[in-house]
Structures are given as C-alpha cells and as structure tokens.
Design an enzyme around this catalytic site. Sequence first.
Site: not given
Lengths: 406, 406
Positions: B272, B49
């Site tokens: 995350h 990402e």
Amino acid sequence: MEGDPTLRLRVFDLNCWAIRYLSRRRQERVRLIGDALRREGFDLVLLQEVWSEQDYSDLKVKLGGCYPFSHYFRSGVIGSGLCIFSRFPILDTLLYQYSLNGYPYMLQHGDWFCGKSVGLGRRRSGSQPLLLGSPQLHAEYCRDKDAYLPHRLVQAWELAQFIRHTSKGADVVLLGGDLNMHPEDVGIRLLRGWTGLRDAFAEATRFEGCEDGCTLVPNNCFTDKSELLPFPLGIRIDYILYKAISSFMVKCEELKTTTGTVPGMDVPFSDHEAVMATLHIQRQGQAAGATLSTAEPTLADVVTEARTEVGVGLRVAQQQRRSSGRMALLALLLLLLQAAAALGALAGLDAGQPFPKLSFCLLGFLAIGILLLATALYLFHTMEVKMLRGTEEQMRMVLQALQEHP
Amino acid sequence: MEGDPTLRLRVFDLNCWAIRYLSRRRQERVRLIGDALRREGFDLVLLQEVWSEQDYSDLKVKLGGCYPFSHYFRSGVIGSGLCIFSRFPILDTLLYQYSLNGYPYMLQHGDWFCGKSVGLGRRRSGSQPLLLGSPQLHAEYCRDKDAYLPHRLVQAWELAQFIRHTSKGADVVLLGGDLNMHPEDVGIRLLRGWTGLRDAFAEATRFEGCEDGCTLVPNNCFTDKSELLPFPLGIRIDYILYKAISSFMVKCEELKTTTGTVPGMDVPFSDHEAVMATLHIQRQGQAAGATLSTAEPTLADVVTEARTEVGVGLRVAQQQRRSSGRMALLALLLLLLQAAAALGALAGLDAGQPFPKLSFCLLGFLAIGILLLATALYLFHTMEVKMLRGTEEQMRMVLQALQEHP
C-alpha cells in the site's frame, strides 16, 4: 442547586434465567415477569438471560403499551440474552462483546457460546442524555478454585473501559445487570473504582428486600442450595450502578429486591431476585468534581490486585498453550511415522508380518483427530494469551499514569 | 473565530503489510518505515498490518525519542496488527473487534484469524481532546463477486456506531486506516454519512502523490497487477477521515501519498502507499452545526442500500446454515445406521457375508468427521445469521428515526 426540575426514574433489573428447554417453568415465569412489568410501570427495564428471541417478542407485544421502546442485543452462537424496555425513546444502541469468555470445550458451563457482552442504549429522559448498560459477566462455578477469575477480570476491565469511552457525552450513566461478582470482589472494586460508578444498594436511603441485598438466595426454589452453603443469607451478584457526569446529581431514594415467590403464586420470577431502584436525578449549580481522584490511592491498589490475578491467568494460559502445542506435535509425529510405515509396506520393505490394517487405520484417525483438536486448542490459547497480556499491559499503563499524576 | 491559537497536526497512515514469513522483504521495509518516521517527525502515526509484535517492539525502540507514546492493539489469533505512535500522551485505549470477519474455513484469505478491529486512542493534543481510530476492514478479494460485502458492511456499520458512541467527549475525531473500500462504495458512504467524518483527500487544499489519491497502484512492485487490471490508475482504499465536534474546525491543508519505491532504494514501504495529512485545528466562536442533518435524505438512501446488501448476505447465511444442518443430519443418520448394523452383527443377525471391517471403520470415521465439521459450520452460520439480522434491525431502526425526524 435547587429550582431545576428533578427527574424520578424507576429502574427494574433481572437475570431472567430463560434458557429454552433447560430452565424450569420458563414460559410461565416470562409471562409473570411481563405481567408484573406491565402492572408496575417502570421507566426502564434491563433484562439478562432472555436467550429465546420468541420470549423477547412475546414480552415486546405484551409491554408495547407501557414500554413503547425496546431493544434486543444479538451476539454469539446463542445470543447475548440482553434486552432493554424503556418508556422513553432509545436513540441508539451498541453491543460490546468481551474478548474472553470462558472455554469452548467447557460445554457444561456454556458461557463461551453465549457471547457475553454489554448492551448499551443511549436515551433521552426528560432533557438529560442517559447512557444505560446491561452487562452480564462470566459465571462463577466454584468460588474456591475459580478458573474463570482472570476472564471475568478481563471482562470487568473491558466493561469499565467501554463505559469510560462511551459515557463522555452522557449526563447520567446507569448500569444494571448480573455481574457474577460479590460486592467485595476485586472485579467489582475495579469496575467501580475505574468508572466512578456508585452502588445503588450502598447509597440507597431506604431498602426493602432480601437481607444484605442478596439476589441469589437459598429460599428461592430454583437456586442450587449446595452452592450457597457457605453463604446462609445468599449472595449479591446483581447490581444497579450509576453516576452523574457534568452538572447532575443522582440519588438512590429506594432500593428493593424481590424475595422468592411471586405474591399469590408458587414460583419466583427467576433463580435470581429482581433489583428495583428509584433514582432522583437533579441538576445542580456547580459541575460535580471528579469523584474518581479522591479514591486514586485505593484505585491503584485495586488495579495492582487485578493485574496480579490477570498475570496468574496469563501464566496458566501460556502453560495450556504449551501443552496443546506439544500434543499437536506428538500427533503429527505419530502420523509421520505411520506414513513412513505405510510407504515402507507399499515398497515391499516389510519382509515379516504386516501391521494389521484395521488397527493401523484406527490409529491414523486417532492421530488426525488429536492433531486437529490440539491445533484448535493451541490457537484458542494463543488468543487467550494475547488478550490477557493486552489487559495486563493496559493495567500497567494505567498504574503508571496513576503513579505519575496522583 | 480568529484569535485562538491553531494546532497543526501531521498524520501518517500506512498499511505496512508486515506478515511474518509471508510478506516479502518485511524486515528491511519495517526498518525503512522506522527511519522515515524518525526523519519526518510526524505528530501521529497510525499503522496497520504490523502482525509481528517483534516488529512493533523494534519500531518502538527506534522511535522512542520522537514518538514517546505508543500502543499495540492485541486481538484474535494472530493479532489486530494495529498500532499507534504519538508525540503527545495517549490517555486511554480501547479495542473494538467486529462481530463478523469472514469465514474460518477460508484459510487462503485468513481474515478470520486476524481479529480485525478498530483501535481507539484518546489523547490530548495541546488543549483539545482528540479521539483517534485506526481501523482495518475485511479485504475485498474479488470485486465482481464479493462474498464478503455483507461482512464488510456490518464492520463499516459497527465502526460508525462505535465512533458515534465514543466520540461524544472529543473535540476532534481522526480516523486513519485501510478500509478496503473504494471511495464510491456503499460502506464508505455509510461510514461517512452516519458519523459525519470528512475525507481528507476530498477536502485537501493541496494534494501531492499518486493520481486520484490511489493507495494500491500498479507500479508498486508488491501489488498484484492482474487484480488492478480494471483500474489502470490503481484504487484508493486507505483513508484519513476527520471531523470536529463542538466549537472546533478542522481543515486539511495538505495531503500526500508515497509513490512507489522509497527514494534511493529499490523497495517501497509496503504494497500500500502511505497517506500523510497536514491538518489545521482551530477553535471557532460558534459551535459547529450538526453537519449531519443537511445530508440526511442521502443518508437514508445510503442506509437503505446498505441494508439491502446486508439482507442479501443474511439470506445467503441462512441458506448456508440450512445446508450445514442438513449435512450434519445426514452424517448422524449414517452413524446411526452403522451403529444398527454393528449391533446386528454382534447379535449374530447377519447370516450372510459380513461387511468388511476396514471399510466399515473408515466409513464410521468419515461420518464422525463430517458430523463434527457440519455442526461447527452450523454454529458458525447461526452466529453469522444473528449478527446480520441484528445489523439489519439496527439499520431499520435508524431509517425509521430518519423518516420520523427528517
């Protein structure tokens, strides 16, 4: 070097041109192909452009006795058209779809919808693990002004990278398919140079078939004669390529092509000629040296040439992206203007003649249509730019590595 | 078994959640990630990402000194978001884009536009060829009614097949990424069972970090608390997986995760948590046996379970294809009716009141719009059906092979 048993492998490769509703005498030809394959009993059959799953199923039923193992690769809207029939078990399969494959709006060429790809099977023939690929690359519609060259080069590069990454555990790699490239084209030189694959036609001890090994020939009743005018003998775009890794040696004993119509019939198998090779695989004492390294100066030249072409494609794609972006902006502007005018009318600001409702509506729909289309094109070309730039970058890395460790 | 030098490998894996204009405090977080990576000096960094190439370039400049080798994988409209930084040379790279990745019309989820894929690097660490992958799979937006499960299973299957095919020449395979699957999910069991990859969290001698190794935890200020309500500790969806092929052995000495905010700051690296593993790679005398075979009865169960889910997805996709086909037909019918009415009007057949022009036009445009949209959907679902059926067929083949040679 001697003493070990050798393996004789008979390979058949054909672009079947079996497009439902479009290809002439398709069912008859598929039947003939099946008959010939059953009669000849090859070890390995690699077919492209079997677009209809029904045709594959029919072939599977017919060939079940002599080729008990087969696989049909599915991809894209229409499919990949690739399938394999084999006398030996297929242990595993993998399909790699190229990241670029023409343009969705080039409906007349249709490559984009096909999900062109390389299908890979891993099988054991005798004791040797064999990696076999059946690729098809983007077609060339106009050689003088080939708009698809950068896409085909990206595909050739991805195919080469894929072969390099998947072939590590195989003793022999075999690739048979319609590469849509002439033998001297930069894409095929790139593929051969970067993978070390050898051309069965150039290596064959015996050859029999169309002159120069051509697989698209003028005397095939399905080929477009006008396209082949600059090439009176035809062109060679279907290949069987191979290489041995580790301690094996492959030799092409014989290469054949079909030559137009099937004996005793008035129709050929396809608009392409089939290529058939008899290969000898032999274990040898010493591990084969890296055949790649001897050709590296040439390889650097080929990669440079390919990179230049990809760069040209990149600039075109960037230009197209800019144009579609501009078109989308204009359409948006028009819509905003219309919205302002409509709001004005609602607020009773237009003292004079009102804009005719029908034309106003038509113009609005036109603007929305153009906006949607231009946005889709912009997204598509953004992806194209990304992939072309990625390939150019990868080629740059490889060139750097080749220069640092010649 | 002893005597040979061992290699200690420190690996960092993080889903960076760095989406331009959307991710909160993106630039600050990317800067913090870069600082930490430079300070800690890992051997290998796998990031997901990183959607902006500018962020990658900034990281590359900052990390050039301690990680001289890096690669950014490009794909899809937005990109793959995957990149690798390494202390050792990256010899070669390859990107595999999954054939299914959600739906283009689910704009709010956006996975389709990302070109989710697995990026693969081949590098030499000391003397061992190491294959490293950085995958990201389709996100799970609703666990109870997970419409994307079949797509994610196709991705897990393709990822497993890709690893199997490309890992033949590697001594060690290392995979670190955001798999968007809980440890007990069928997809992760399939991936682990079919490749023989081992979970660093389960194998680690020492562990330090969030409870149960969770990587999406409620006390991270960026996570959506309501989504994590059923999981008070959080969920574990980011993994470091590994296996040794041939005569090597890998052991996970230590596994760590970050635990929310960066020390001394009020912001974490990402939504995350990062996963960090210290691996020991050691040559051993005997070639490691096929660890796969011992688990094959379970593997057959897992493949069966996955195949069932893919089958469910296939039926849904077929249903959606039928619906869009029907809608396209209706729109076409409406258009034809309108064309007939218009022709009738032109021929002066409508003696009575004519149909109001504006509504007529609007209806026409509506029909054209629906026709185009429904056709596009039909094509998309055709492709989806093809890929789901292909995966189901491949799984069937594998099951057959597992049953024949248990």
